[in-house]
Design a protein around this motif. Structure first.
Motif, short mmCIF file in Angstrom:
data_model
loop_
_atom_site.label_atom_id
_atom_site.label_comp_id
_atom_site.label_asym_id
_atom_site.label_seq_id
_atom_site.Cartn_x
_atom_site.Cartn_y
_atom_site.Cartn_z
N LYS A 106 -0.46 2.87 -8.51
CA LYS A 106 0.38 2.36 -7.43
C LYS A 106 1.81 2.91 -7.43
CE LYS A 106 -0.58 -0.82 -5.14
NZ LYS A 106 -1.19 -1.00 -3.79
N VAL A 107 2.27 3.41 -8.56
CA VAL A 107 3.68 3.76 -8.72
C VAL A 107 3.88 5.27 -8.75
CG1 VAL A 107 5.66 3.59 -10.29
CG2 VAL A 107 4.21 1.59 -9.88
N ARG A 108 4.82 5.76 -7.93
CA ARG A 108 5.11 7.20 -7.94
C ARG A 108 6.10 7.56 -9.03
NH1 ARG A 108 8.25 10.51 -5.18
NH2 ARG A 108 9.02 9.01 -3.65
N ASN A 109 7.12 6.71 -9.20
CA ASN A 109 8.08 6.90 -10.29
C ASN A 109 8.42 5.55 -10.91
OD1 ASN A 109 9.05 9.36 -8.28
ND2 ASN A 109 9.14 9.89 -10.45
N LEU A 110 8.57 5.54 -12.22
CA LEU A 110 8.87 4.33 -12.98
C LEU A 110 10.23 4.49 -13.65
CD1 LEU A 110 8.00 1.61 -14.32
CD2 LEU A 110 6.89 2.99 -16.10
N ILE A 111 11.11 3.55 -13.41
CA ILE A 111 12.43 3.54 -14.06
C ILE A 111 12.42 2.42 -15.09
CG2 ILE A 111 14.91 3.51 -13.69
CD1 ILE A 111 13.44 5.64 -12.04
N LEU A 112 12.55 2.77 -16.36
CA LEU A 112 12.49 1.80 -17.45
C LEU A 112 13.88 1.48 -17.96
CD1 LEU A 112 9.46 3.25 -19.45
CD2 LEU A 112 9.50 1.18 -18.05
N VAL A 113 14.13 0.19 -18.20
CA VAL A 113 15.43 -0.26 -18.67
C VAL A 113 15.23 -1.47 -19.57
CG1 VAL A 113 15.79 -1.77 -16.67
CG2 VAL A 113 17.78 -0.85 -17.88
N GLY A 114 16.11 -1.63 -20.55
CA GLY A 114 16.06 -2.84 -21.38
C GLY A 114 15.26 -2.68 -22.66
N GLU A 115 15.18 -3.78 -23.42
CA GLU A 115 14.56 -3.77 -24.74
C GLU A 115 13.10 -3.37 -24.73
OE1 GLU A 115 15.06 -7.61 -26.48
OE2 GLU A 115 17.24 -7.46 -26.64
N SER A 161 0.82 -1.21 0.00
CA SER A 161 0.00 0.00 0.00
C SER A 161 0.86 1.26 0.00
CB SER A 161 -0.93 0.01 1.23
OG SER A 161 -0.18 -0.09 2.43
N ARG A 162 2.16 1.12 0.20
CA ARG A 162 3.05 2.29 0.24
C ARG A 162 3.44 2.73 -1.17
NH1 ARG A 162 7.43 -0.46 4.00
NH2 ARG A 162 8.74 1.27 3.25
N PRO A 163 3.88 3.99 -1.34
CA PRO A 163 4.33 4.46 -2.67
C PRO A 163 5.50 3.62 -3.18
CG PRO A 163 4.05 6.31 -1.16
CD PRO A 163 3.93 5.06 -0.33
N ILE A 164 5.51 3.35 -4.47
CA ILE A 164 6.50 2.44 -5.06
C ILE A 164 7.29 3.15 -6.15
CG2 ILE A 164 6.82 0.32 -6.40
CD1 ILE A 164 4.33 -0.77 -4.97
N ILE A 165 8.60 2.97 -6.11
CA ILE A 165 9.47 3.33 -7.24
C ILE A 165 9.76 2.00 -7.95
CG2 ILE A 165 11.56 4.51 -7.97
CD1 ILE A 165 9.68 6.21 -6.23
N LEU A 166 9.26 1.85 -9.14
CA LEU A 166 9.33 0.57 -9.83
C LEU A 166 10.40 0.58 -10.90
CD1 LEU A 166 8.11 -2.28 -10.46
CD2 LEU A 166 6.58 -1.11 -12.08
N ILE A 167 11.26 -0.44 -10.89
CA ILE A 167 12.22 -0.68 -11.97
C ILE A 167 11.67 -1.80 -12.83
CG2 ILE A 167 14.58 -1.32 -12.57
CD1 ILE A 167 15.41 -0.42 -9.74
N ALA A 168 11.41 -1.51 -14.10
CA ALA A 168 10.77 -2.49 -14.98
C ALA A 168 11.44 -2.46 -16.35
CB ALA A 168 9.28 -2.22 -15.10
N GLY A 169 11.29 -3.57 -17.06
CA GLY A 169 11.82 -3.67 -18.42
C GLY A 169 12.74 -4.87 -18.57
N GLY A 170 13.02 -5.21 -19.79
CA GLY A 170 13.83 -6.39 -20.12
C GLY A 170 13.41 -6.85 -21.50
N VAL A 228 11.36 0.74 -3.11
CA VAL A 228 12.01 0.59 -4.41
C VAL A 228 11.91 -0.88 -4.77
CG1 VAL A 228 14.19 0.62 -5.67
CG2 VAL A 228 13.57 2.55 -4.20
N MET A 229 11.22 -1.16 -5.86
CA MET A 229 10.96 -2.55 -6.24
C MET A 229 11.48 -2.85 -7.64
SD MET A 229 7.30 -4.50 -6.82
CE MET A 229 6.75 -4.32 -5.13
N LEU A 230 12.28 -3.90 -7.74
CA LEU A 230 12.62 -4.47 -9.04
C LEU A 230 11.58 -5.53 -9.35
CD1 LEU A 230 14.49 -5.08 -11.49
CD2 LEU A 230 15.66 -6.74 -10.01
N SER A 231 10.71 -5.25 -10.29
CA SER A 231 9.73 -6.24 -10.76
C SER A 231 9.54 -5.99 -12.25
CB SER A 231 8.40 -6.12 -10.01
OG SER A 231 7.54 -7.20 -10.33
N PRO A 232 10.38 -6.59 -13.08
CA PRO A 232 10.57 -6.15 -14.46
C PRO A 232 9.41 -6.36 -15.43
CG PRO A 232 12.48 -7.33 -13.65
CD PRO A 232 11.38 -7.57 -12.68
#
Length: 452
Positions: A373-382, A347-356, A422-426
């Protein structure tokens, strides 16, 4: 068990599964050829040593395929069946099997086979722990990380094999017949390999095809696709549900996880007492409870394990807390539905790292959840452009893109505030940057640890 001594067997793929299969088959006195499209210098250190064990290697090239050259071929699950070598093998009349089939034919122990799009690893590990805590000899392997052929040699009929089984593995079965087949859910995944949802569902349903009336099929009653497959098994159907009370199965009933396999309801425990949290983990616990009950594990023993089982690495794994920010490793989240479940667990604010690497997934529903659900999204990968397009269509623009994984973790830390996660869930496979999701998750944990 099939007779292997003197048989000529081609093993296709020199990764973890292929290496284990080659060693096992050589130990059974088969004449083994191991091949991989990668040259020797791009493979692990273990491969050259196989020549000392009498295994022939064909690396960086393809072996000659002709009628009578091999009695069997064993293909690694990560290799598509439409590559030219696999096609020529089948056209030549050489039976093409997988390591799962080899292990099953060489084992005397009954199997619990667990498949589904999401939750396989947690449910497999939990089921194995239930058996171990109950004092029942058990071997846990398969897609969870340990090849089955690496552990079957010392098993007896008193053991139980708890196997995580992927759709890729099920494509190459022949006689594989789990005493208990568990199907958790079916949501879009691996469509780049299976073509469409029909092809993917068909691959998953193969787990039931050899079952008999004395076997069990544990099915998710709440998943329409899974529910519809009940008619495809000859085994006794045992449903699990979080929404309804099945005639036979496991559910949450009157505030208790309860089981009914023979007309009488038995309470296991209050769902609040299950150690691993989240709606998806309750579903996993119901499935594991059903599988254990089918093979006679007592309710009180199951309850003890559910109260203590901590979960598995790379699946909503707590890493650390730094300056009030919690870091969660969910590298096992390799498709949108899995990442949605991860986001919904907090339920807390999430900074999500996603991509691949995208496996043919549609990110539309994930984008809607990200917006809420996500406050900031960090995108990485193809897959970054595809996810960016999806979130922009939902009006979400709080994202940053990078081509460097380490930089992505640094950007996530910079954006996080005390109380955030901070969650890594790609939501994607790892293969654009890493060999597997474990390698990706381990790097995330290392990068986070050095921040402290």
């Amino acid at each position: 068990m099939w007779y292997l001594s003197g048989k000529r067997i081609l093993v296709i793929g020199a990764a973890r599964s292929g290496l284990a299969a080659a060693k096992y088959l050589k130990g059974k006195r088969a004449a083994v050829t191991l091949t991989d499209a990668k040259p020797r210098e791009k493979l692990g250190r273990e491969v050259p040593d196989l020549e000392k064990e009498g295994i022939r290697l064909v690396l960086g090239a393809e072996p000659e395929i002709m009628p009578g050259a091999y009695d069997y071929a064993v293909i690694s699950p990560g290799i598509p069946l439409n590559i030219p070598l696999a096609i020529r093998t089948k056209e030549t009349g050489i039976p093409l099997l997988g390591e799962l089939e080899v292990a099953f034919q060489g084992s005397v122990a009954p199997y619990i086979g667990i498949t589904g799009t999401n939750g396989k690893t947690t449910t497999t590990a939990l089921t194995g722990q239930i058996f171990q805590d109950a004092g029942r000899p058990v071997f846990v392997g398969g897609n969870i990380g340990t090849p089955l052929v690496a552990g079957i040699e010392n098993l007896t009929p008193k053991h139980t094999v708890v196997a995580e089984v992927s759709s890729f593995q099920l494509e190459t079965i022949d006689s594989f017949r789990p005493k208990v087949a568990v199907l958790l859910n079916i949501t879009p995944d691996h469509l780049d390999r299976h073509g469409d949802m029909e092809g993917y569902t068909k691959a998953k349903a193969r787990i039931f095809e050899n079952q008999r009336e004395s076997d069990f099929a544990v099915l998710n009653m709440d998943d329409p696709r899974v529910h519809s497959l009940a008619r495809q098994t000859s085994g006794k159907v045992v449903f699990f549900s979080m929404k309804t009370v099945p005639d036979r199965g496991v559910c949450v009933r009157e505030g208790q996880v309860a089981v009914n396999l023979n007309g009488n309801w038995i309470n296991i425990l209050d769902p609040k007492d299950i150690y691993i949290k989240g709606r998806h983990n309750l579903e996993n616990a119901l499935a594991a409870t059903a599988a254990a009950c089918c093979l006679g594990i007592p309710a009180e023993s199951i309850a003890r394990t559910l109260k203590s089982f901590p979960g598995v690495a790379h699946r909503l794994e707590y890493v650390t807390e730094i300056d009030g920010v919690t870091y969660i490793n969910d590298s096992k989240g390799t498709n949108p539905d899995s990442t949605i479940k991860a986001l919904e667990a907090y339920s807390r604010p999430i900074i999500l790292i996603a991509g691949g690497r995208n496996k043919g997934s549609d990110f539309t529903q994930l984008a809607r959840i990200i917006k809420g659900k996500v406050r900031n999204l960090i995108l990485v990968g193809e897959a970054a452009p595809a996810i960016r397009k999806a979130v922009l269509s939902e009006g979400f623009n709080s994202f940053i893109e990078t081509t460097d994984f380490a930089k992505a973790v640094g950007l996530a830390r910079a954006k996080a505030l005390p109380g955030d996660i901070v969650m890594l869930s790609p939501a994607c496979a790892s293969w654009d940057m890493f060999n597997n999701f474990e390698e990706r998750g381990d790097l995330f944990k290392t990068l986070v640890t050095v921040m402290k």
